[in-house]
Design an enzyme around this catalytic site. Sequence first.
Site, PDB file in Angstrom:
ATOM      1  N   ASP A   1     -99.960   9.953 138.730  1.00 65.93           N
ATOM      2  CA  ASP A   1    -100.591  10.627 139.855  1.00 65.93           C
ATOM      3  C   ASP A   1     -99.653  10.782 141.042  1.00 65.93           C
ATOM      4  OD1 ASP A   1    -102.939  10.989 138.590  1.00 65.93           O
ATOM      5  OD2 ASP A   1    -103.979   9.286 139.506  1.00 65.93           O
TER       6      ASP A   1
ATOM      7  N   LYS B   1    -100.433  17.417 142.829  1.00 68.65           N
ATOM      8  CA  LYS B   1    -100.207  18.781 143.299  1.00 68.65           C
ATOM      9  C   LYS B   1     -98.720  19.066 143.361  1.00 68.65           C
ATOM     10  CE  LYS B   1    -104.033  19.899 146.207  1.00 68.65           C
ATOM     11  NZ  LYS B   1    -104.567  19.311 147.393  1.00 68.65           N
TER      12      LYS B   1
ATOM     13  N   MET C   1    -109.412   7.700 151.586  1.00 68.52           N
ATOM     14  CA  MET C   1    -109.509   9.174 151.652  1.00 68.52           C
ATOM     15  C   MET C   1    -110.314   9.613 152.860  1.00 68.52           C
ATOM     16  SD  MET C   1    -110.483   9.750 147.631  1.00 68.52           S
ATOM     17  CE  MET C   1    -111.627   8.381 147.553  1.00 68.52           C
TER      18      MET C   1
HETATM   19  N1  SAH Z   1    -107.024   3.839 143.182  1.00 71.69           N
HETATM   20  C1  SAH Z   1    -106.447   3.854 144.513  1.00 71.69           C
HETATM   21  C2  SAH Z   1    -107.221   4.742 145.460  1.00 71.69           C
HETATM   22  C3  SAH Z   1    -107.169   6.190 145.099  1.00 71.69           C
HETATM   23  S1  SAH Z   1    -107.994   7.188 146.251  1.00 71.69           S
HETATM   24  C4  SAH Z   1    -106.360   2.415 145.030  1.00 71.69           C
HETATM   25  O1  SAH Z   1    -106.932   1.514 144.430  1.00 71.69           O
HETATM   26  O2  SAH Z   1    -105.689   2.195 146.041  1.00 71.69           O
HETATM   27  C5  SAH Z   1    -106.672   7.731 147.267  1.00 71.69           C
HETATM   28  C6  SAH Z   1    -106.735   7.064 148.624  1.00 71.69           C
HETATM   29  O3  SAH Z   1    -106.233   5.737 148.515  1.00 71.69           O
HETATM   30  C7  SAH Z   1    -105.875   7.688 149.698  1.00 71.69           C
HETATM   31  O4  SAH Z   1    -106.503   8.804 150.277  1.00 71.69           O
HETATM   32  C8  SAH Z   1    -105.744   6.558 150.668  1.00 71.69           C
HETATM   33  O5  SAH Z   1    -106.920   6.401 151.423  1.00 71.69           O
HETATM   34  C9  SAH Z   1    -105.653   5.373 149.737  1.00 71.69           C
HETATM   35  N2  SAH Z   1    -104.253   5.003 149.477  1.00 71.69           N
HETATM   36  C10 SAH Z   1    -103.609   5.005 148.300  1.00 71.69           C
HETATM   37  N3  SAH Z   1    -102.347   4.573 148.441  1.00 71.69           N
HETATM   38  C11 SAH Z   1    -102.195   4.279 149.743  1.00 71.69           C
HETATM   39  C12 SAH Z   1    -101.127   3.763 150.521  1.00 71.69           C
HETATM   40  N4  SAH Z   1     -99.948   3.471 149.976  1.00 71.69           N
HETATM   41  N5  SAH Z   1    -101.340   3.567 151.844  1.00 71.69           N
HETATM   42  C13 SAH Z   1    -102.520   3.848 152.398  1.00 71.69           C
HETATM   43  N6  SAH Z   1    -103.554   4.343 151.720  1.00 71.69           N
HETATM   44  C14 SAH Z   1    -103.407   4.552 150.413  1.00 71.69           C
END
Ligand code: SAH
Length: 494
Positions: free
Chosen positions: A37, A59, A174
């Site tokens: 991803d 994307k 998000m």
């Molecule tokens: N499965 C992922 C979440 C996916 S949804 C998890 O467990 O972290 C995607 C959202 O995750 C982003 O919009 C953001 O809010 C958060 N996110 C993922 N990686 C991040 C990072 N390195 N720093 C801050 N937010 C992050």
Amino acid sequence: MGKQGCVYLIGAGPGDIGLLTLKGYTYLQRADVVLYDRLVNPLLLEWAPPQAEFIYCGKMPKKHILRQEAINDLLVQHGLEGKNVVRLKGGDPSVFGRVGEEVEVLKNAGVAYEIVPGITAGIGAAAYADVPVTHREHSHSFAVITGHDKSPSGEPLIDWQALAKGIDTIAFYMGLANLPYIADQLISHGRSSETPVLLIQWGTTGKQRTLQGSLATIVERAKAEQFKNPAIILVGEVSKLKKGESWFESQPLFSQHLLLGRTNEEPSEIGEHLRDKGAEVFEFPRMQVKKYRLTEANMATDRDLLFLSPASVEVFFESLQRNKIDIRTIQGNLYGLSKKTIMALEAYHCRAEEIADRTSNDSRLLIFGDTSWADLEEERERFALEHDFIITHAYDRVHQTEHTFSRLRDEERIDTIIFPNARSVETVTAGLQACGESPSVISRHARVICFGGKSKQAATNAGYSVHTVLARPSEDALFEELLKKEAPHAVVLS
Ligand code: SAH
């Protein structure tokens, strides 16, 4: 080896590659196919086998995102073909990761799967900002909430009353686009407008940025500072535990994205040391050893032998075995070019010395090295005027490394290029060109650091604008140089 035809749904962690689990790492090293991803750190791809196929599910500029149905189809198709399929997802696969849908599809198709949890951003990014999400003095509960969902307006449908009143620490994922709505809802359902809020963007990566405020002030501040996803919105008293730079942000090389030129297959010690100091390091290009087969004639037993690298030692001993030559028939002295090479010889219980210590030159020296030495006759003559050269191996670029490079470039995650020697200029340039990038364009966006005059000459000839030549060709001098100033702008899309 792993099971036949299994799909591993693996949490890649929030960004820092060190936050992948050991199990995830093990499966990644055996992958035939990797689907990953947008939020997965591309550097993780370097751990997949050289021949693995990579499929980017995020994307692309000017292209559309790979739709979930298409991803599901690919998982099933590769799984049914009996491959080891790794599906790498940011953070934890079960937290807003759509792993449920993928599992269902795999089950229906009769494809075996495993779920390997990961560190979710809400906890990982907070920890890298010095915030424990349930610090005992401030919080007894922690909730993970989507800041965006399937409701017609995209605003999350949540029991705001229960959340505002009942949960101490709330991590919204998000949520940045809906930050005004989120702050409003919490306040209007009874949470104090003074409640501390911490935003963490690109947490655990070199691009980590944070912003503090309260439910009343955070919206304005986030707008002014142009905070964007991926970011975590952390609401609650724990958010004020971040005071100044966190442990992660105060590492000396934090926020530096370095491309370190590489000339052989082994990750370098310099790279490891730079990582220890907080830099993100991409050793490029990744290489693979292609071993040559030596014949009995190549291994004259009455001559002094010089090995130019540990890999040459390996090839030599493997060839002894293949040709059924007893080690005791070797009469000449053994020499190594470096300490590492001497150690490689000692591992075979052979005494060896540095070539600089060779005094007698009764016999014509036999030199074993990789293809890059083939044309360097003058340099070889410095070891012994009278010598023969035998090629033991070649270094081939692993083409997958170009994929990693392109993703890092597109994400603006290369701000410095380091050439430790002249040969690295050749290998890096060939790699760049394979990605459609040119030395002149990339050095407009990244500073170029050369270890010495020879590498500078090579880099200039190849078309780079060299920013710095180190005062001494040493790791310490490199470190001092990197500390001098913040990296300039990261690479932008050309
Ligand atoms: N499965 C992922 C979440 C996916 S949804 C998890 O467990 O972290 C995607 C959202 O995750 C982003 O919009 C953001 O809010 C958060 N996110 C993922 N990686 C991040 C990072 N390195 N720093 C801050 N937010 C992050």
